[in-house]
Design a protein around this motif. Structure first.
Motif, short mmCIF file in Angstrom:
data_model
loop_
_atom_site.label_atom_id
_atom_site.label_comp_id
_atom_site.label_asym_id
_atom_site.label_seq_id
_atom_site.Cartn_x
_atom_site.Cartn_y
_atom_site.Cartn_z
N GLY A 1 51.98 46.88 7.90
CA GLY A 1 51.29 46.16 6.84
C GLY A 1 51.22 44.67 7.09
N ALA A 2 52.30 44.12 7.60
CA ALA A 2 52.33 42.68 7.88
C ALA A 2 51.34 42.32 8.98
N ARG A 3 51.24 43.17 9.96
CA ARG A 3 50.26 42.89 11.02
C ARG A 3 48.84 42.95 10.46
N GLY A 4 48.61 43.84 9.53
CA GLY A 4 47.29 43.93 8.92
C GLY A 4 46.94 42.66 8.17
N VAL A 5 47.91 42.13 7.45
CA VAL A 5 47.66 40.88 6.72
C VAL A 5 47.37 39.74 7.69
N HIS A 6 48.13 39.69 8.75
CA HIS A 6 47.91 38.68 9.80
C HIS A 6 46.50 38.83 10.39
N PHE A 7 46.10 40.05 10.61
CA PHE A 7 44.76 40.32 11.15
C PHE A 7 43.67 39.79 10.21
N ILE A 8 43.82 40.04 8.93
CA ILE A 8 42.82 39.56 7.97
C ILE A 8 42.75 38.03 8.00
N GLN A 9 43.90 37.41 8.00
CA GLN A 9 43.92 35.94 8.01
C GLN A 9 43.25 35.38 9.26
N LYS A 10 43.56 35.95 10.40
CA LYS A 10 43.01 35.44 11.66
C LYS A 10 41.51 35.71 11.74
N GLU B 1 34.25 27.52 15.49
CA GLU B 1 33.20 27.50 16.51
C GLU B 1 33.74 27.94 17.88
N ARG B 2 35.06 28.06 17.96
CA ARG B 2 35.63 28.57 19.19
C ARG B 2 35.30 30.06 19.32
N LYS B 3 35.16 30.49 20.54
CA LYS B 3 34.80 31.89 20.71
C LYS B 3 35.98 32.79 20.37
N TRP B 4 37.11 32.51 20.97
CA TRP B 4 38.25 33.43 20.83
C TRP B 4 39.36 32.82 19.99
N THR B 5 39.87 33.61 19.08
CA THR B 5 41.04 33.24 18.28
C THR B 5 42.16 34.20 18.66
N GLU B 6 43.31 33.61 19.00
CA GLU B 6 44.41 34.46 19.44
C GLU B 6 45.07 35.14 18.24
N LEU B 7 45.33 36.40 18.39
CA LEU B 7 45.88 37.15 17.27
C LEU B 7 47.35 37.48 17.51
N SER B 8 47.63 37.94 18.70
CA SER B 8 49.01 38.31 19.05
C SER B 8 49.29 37.68 20.39
N PRO B 9 50.51 37.31 20.61
CA PRO B 9 50.84 36.82 21.94
C PRO B 9 50.62 37.97 22.93
N ASN B 10 50.02 37.63 24.02
CA ASN B 10 49.71 38.64 25.00
C ASN B 10 50.82 38.71 26.04
#
Lengths: 427, 427, 427, 427
Positions: B388-397, B405-414
């Motif tokens: 659930g917490a990851r889902g909330v993070h996903f929505i925010q990001k 205007e940046r193409k890529w937004t980092e969601l999780s450390p790779n």
């Protein structure tokens, strides 16, 4: 009217699309194949031309396209199979399109050219100049626009049955290049993965350009901005085999265009979905006789080819009754049929280009124009040189966008005065 | 084991999902509803609780969740329907999840909470702390992971039947908000389009988060970068009703996630397609008993629920024979079943969280942990608080990306050391 | 209203349909299971009753149905879970239906009995007498009539949207008995292939009778003549595992009814197609949320469960929104819902049977009647004892026809004065 | 080899199938149309022949078929378009088949004749005699046997992949004659409902005979007994527009064959399902590129045209890659392709008939034989005169059965010594 005399360049042994052009062009008894240069290798060309189903007359079974151009020009115009060819179908790998199509077009022949039109926008401009000089018809075989139910979809959008378009998803998934087929010597894979012959686009050029045209054909909208992510999944492959794009369209609609050649199980899975303020529609190339239409608050409808409730263009593009399925070759033949009608007009009087593209201007025509004018009065249309040029521009911009860190790459100038531009807002 | 005593918060008149929770939780005879607070309005709450199908006992038909928490805590633990509730199902609009679920979790109750978990990541951290303090099970109803054929898909990916994943397309199209339904007073539309109650995500929060979880659940991959374009098509609507995202996944795979509430004709059209180096699969929520599987060079296969050839998890998630279709409510019940198993373990010994999420660590468990550990030894799983917490993070990001205007937004450390990261290259 | 107290006979270990009855009956909070006799073997019965999900109270976990009947009768009527059961669900193999259902019915209990109703028409008459004596509701679980889209189909036929019915094809194909599964000890196969427990019909009794009821339910027509060919394909099997019938219906329409248990790949493939003078419709049990409707000269329509355009009966039979699929268990629950409504009326006043059958008479009701009256005023209905009796008659006549060299076997007296009878003529 | 010179009789204005024959015959560059008699009305015939797409040479645009036969015979044999025609395609209404096809066959021309072959078995015998005398190839366009996936189905049965066949259901539903279209002057409806031109069968002759051939082609079994119920639903129609048959097949398998022209919404809905002891298969003409195959205990498989896993005959019948759908016309062209191969052999040496029919004898061939021999060594086949004769016999027996009160009418002598005959027993 006499049967149009067809010449072909390309399509010899190992080719796939050459046979399709031959059947499609001759299906309705409007054309007959009389000359050809079947390969870039002269010996191979002549060997292929002698064989069934080509059966080219020995004196018109050419070793090079230049020889073909020269010797056909030397023939008389007029009626009968022995006169000069009326049109040439160019079905070679992409890199050869521009010189060959340009050569014939400049000399005044009608041209039917495979897609993508050419390698880059500079070549596209040269082709436009050649066509202007020669004055013939120039068609590009975005063949999926030939399907009756695609024409029905275009009609329903144009009639406003969907309301204002909000969203379009067009996709084209194949799996045949999921492994390195080009290393096996398979001819189709070989040139399509070679930048020298295919151009800068892999999947995006080979199939993405079909998706781009289909979107424009059905919706009448232009793609104004794109955000692309191209990938080459198969190790050692130089060109993209997978492409994902966010789209913004000329009326403010949003969209997605994606295509791939590594989606295992995808055979030739071209689909388009369009939603407007009133209704949505969906079409799949692999089941082309049906069109799904969904009006808000009503049961889903499945429209089928061959029925009297369809628009004139869809009915005119149909040869046999409902339930007797038609498919790929018949759709291809419909592109030829549209081009033949234009050739007929061009020969009898002043030619006016007719296109399935979304161009606005009736005045865009003229013998040498790039005009992509929808001819509302006619059930027949064909993709024009301008459609082809836009496709090449699309491929170039997609590659540019994929290499950029900017989110949006502008594709077409947008009509900022357009009120539709207000459609949709940032939440 | 005694039947688990269930309390519910939310789900009164005009609600949809409350009834689903009730049926799903009680379907297998493992739980009985004994207490509830059906609305945020005390009078309405009591009125709803008295009515069928709720039929709450008068003394446990609460007017506020605080009253419910306090008075349930005052009851004894132990067996029998009159003892304190074992768990609470939180089925309110999103903004109320955190206080209510947090309150009950901190007090030691097990919690089953609807998605999205809460309004933002700060709330998610608070919930994690509350759970850790209370020591109970915390499940989030990403209910689509409860479908047997989704579990089969997950199994096949995990077993390597698809090879290395290259591409994922997950989509969720609805059309019910194509016009401004919220102005009609329809309760579901009303709160879902209100940022105060729904949070910063409209479509992306309500249904996009399901898509995000389904992708993670089936593929075991994390989304590492996104490029989002959110739009609000219906004039006057504050939140997005359409979302399109390009994805990059933790092994280098590419993807698309898109969802919409303005796609007319889309009812609840959640679909996922996954392709790897060996095979691809496809699943559709609206025909959930089938799973399409395509291996390179072989005929397409359609796997169906209820057959002996399916994996243990898919078989365990099935109640009736093949051909007797199961659907939404049964899948929902499977989430409860997984949570109940965990509650049983938590009560009998030290609880170890089991999750369908792609978390790697076996040590991530523990009574209060956020651990999202796939329990390979068990056929039962449930989405955890960490999911659930990851889902909330996903929505925010996603909202952040859409505004950038940046193409890529980092969601999780790779995991840059990961060799899979080399999958795919820029052409 | 108090929750109806449910007793069950049958459904223990290895059973399939017992669990379905339990979930279906209790899904809407209208009933609770309080007593049962789970097996014909007393020890097995008690063992099953103790286990989850049954969890029967020790003093109502009976070893024989006779004991259950006697001791339940000894309990008081009135409210609360400890009072006498309100109804009994009979889910045993076929041969036990008549004694058990008859015993409870005669004693005044409401009865919900599985199909086929009993072993022969003599038993059916005894059951009718028992029900008349006892005065309770008697429902037969022809569960496929509980699907919302089946109710919609029935509505459309009744409203004349198809015009006069000309042709009906109903089929029910399964493959699970394609080999001699009964030799493996599989419980379901064991009794269904045993004439002592299943009766004279194999496939025709087990699934053909569902097809027969579905035809009558949707079309409102009776089958008047049949020509049957029953076969037993699996060596050593005593009963038919394949049945093919030509049909003539009460209005002169023609039809086909076929079913099989040796059609490999058929899971539970019940389908019906109906064509009239104006339109046709099609429904498939394995994708039950859709109904296909085809009007002459118009695009095919797909109606889907949960939409506002459906008839009241279809909407009333729906629990969750469109696109959130419902399936087998929910349809089963709708049969219970209809029966519960009748039980409620029967207890509050004079009971009037309501049925989904095609019976004509409003006066056919009455507490003990066999009346199979379509209650147009109500969205709820259930299959009655008369529907069950007709099913038994159908099975008997099918076996008779199959053994006969005459082409046509009369099933129901035909209404020769009916002008519809003129429909269709010998060419 | 020279292009085969084609003549056509029938197919003028208002016809449908003439155009199909023209395209199908010429698609592969193996034939060219050089002569024709387009109508039974001489003026109409010449007018049609002059128009596109026919464009017949003025001196071979005949007014009567007798004139055509006489004057073509007067032409020389040999190479080049001006020589005598090699074959004639007979595409007239049914009553004209026998005289025309017989006339040309007796004179030594190859014949391709539409189905049903002729009006009755006496005519069929005359045709056989004519062919024997003339020595040419005689093909009957049961065109559905030309579909690649039908050939695959036939192959799988022949290879034993289904085990012993137990049950076959073949159906062909159309709706275009649901009202009295023949009264509108529609040419197709006009002659098909007229016993003088169509023969004794309406739907059973027009489409039922296709179903009969498809059953034989795929299964290799003969229909030995039938029980038929023919109906004429549309008032005033002389011939059946609906037919339902129970079948018994030569190995003891059971079956159903039904067809109709009053099933509204049915366009050209020909389907076949075959089940054996090991597996089942299903094919639908309206989605002809797929074949469904179901093996006991395994996931359903969908085989698709154009893939390397298909049998040689299916691959040989395919012109373009998988996913690029082929349809009705291409299947029709495959019948011509098979006939052309036979014509080529007949001209170069002693002709041996090759057929897709289930005939057993390799010795059945010979220039004038009725031999319907499956040529296992070749990927090409075509339906023979014997197949056509069996179809005519089938139609006659169906009408006889429908008028009889006996249950079973014998169609073919059964092979009572065959052990397969023991398949299935009366329960």
């Amino acid at each position: 009217m006499h049967k149009l005399r067809m010449g072909i360049v390309g399509g010899g042994k190992g080719a796939f699309i050459g046979a399709v052009h031959r059947i499609a062009a001759t299906m309705d008894g409007r054309a007959e194949l009389v000359a050809g240069c079947m390969s870039s290798d002269p010996a191979r060309a002549r060997e292929s031309g002698r064989e069934s189903p080509w059966n080219l007359p020995e004196d018109r079974n050419y070793g090079t396209w230049q020889e073909m151009l020269e010797r056909e020009l030397a023939r008389p115009t007029g009626e009968g199979p022995d006169a000069r060819i009326d049109f040439v179908s160019v079905v070679t790998p992409n890199h050869a399109h521009a010189p060959i199509a340009g050569g014939f077009a400049r000399a005044g022949f009608h041209v039917v050219c495979d897609k993508p039109l050419c390698m880059n926008s500079a070549e596209a401009r040269d082709l436009a100049a050649a066509q202007k000089q020669g004055g013939g018809v120039f068609a590009v075989t975005y063949n999926y626009s030939g399907y009756p139910m695609v024409k029905q979809a275009r009609h329903m959008v144009a009639q406003g049955e969907l309301g204002e378009i909000r969203k379009v998803i067009v996709e084209y998934n194949q799996g045949w290049l999921a492994s390195k087929l080009e290393d096996s010597g398979q001819k189709q894979a070989d040139w399509r993965t070679d930048p020298k012959r295919a151009g800068i686009g892999g999947a995006i050029g080979d199939i993405g350009s079909h998706a781009e045209h289909l979107l424009r054909y059905i919706t009448g909208l232009e793609i104004t901005e794109i955000c692309a992510d191209l990938t080459s999944f198969v190790p050692g492959r130089a060109l993209d085999d997978d492409a994902n794009l966010l789209l913004r369209l000329s009326n403010g609609a949003r969209g997605l265009l994606y295509c791939s050649q590594v989606c295992i199980g995808g055979e030739n899975d071209l689909r388009i979905r369009v939603w407007g303020t009133k209704a949505g529609l969906e079409w799949r190339q692999e089941e082309p006789n049906a069109l799904c239409f969904r009006v808000d608050g009503k049961p889903e409808q499945i429209l089928r080819r061959g029925n009297a409730y369809l628009c004139p263009a869809a009915q005119a593009a149909t040869r046999i009754p409902a339930g007797h399925p038609e498919a790929f070759i018949e759709a291809f033949a419909n592109v030829y049929r549209g081009a033949f009608e234009a050739m007929g007009k061009a020969q009898s009087s002043k030619f006016k280009a007719q296109s399935g593209g979304p161009g606005k201007g009736g005045g865009a025509g003229g013998a040498g124009g790039l005009g992509s004018a929808a001819a509302a009065s006619s059930a027949l249309d064909y993709p024009t040189l301008e459609d082809g040029a836009r496709g090449v521009h699309f491929i170039q911009k997609t590659v540019e966008s994929s290499q950029s860190e900017r989110k949006w790459t502008e594709l077409s100038p947008n009509d900022h005065g357009n009120e539709h531009r207000k459609l949709g807002s940032k939440p």
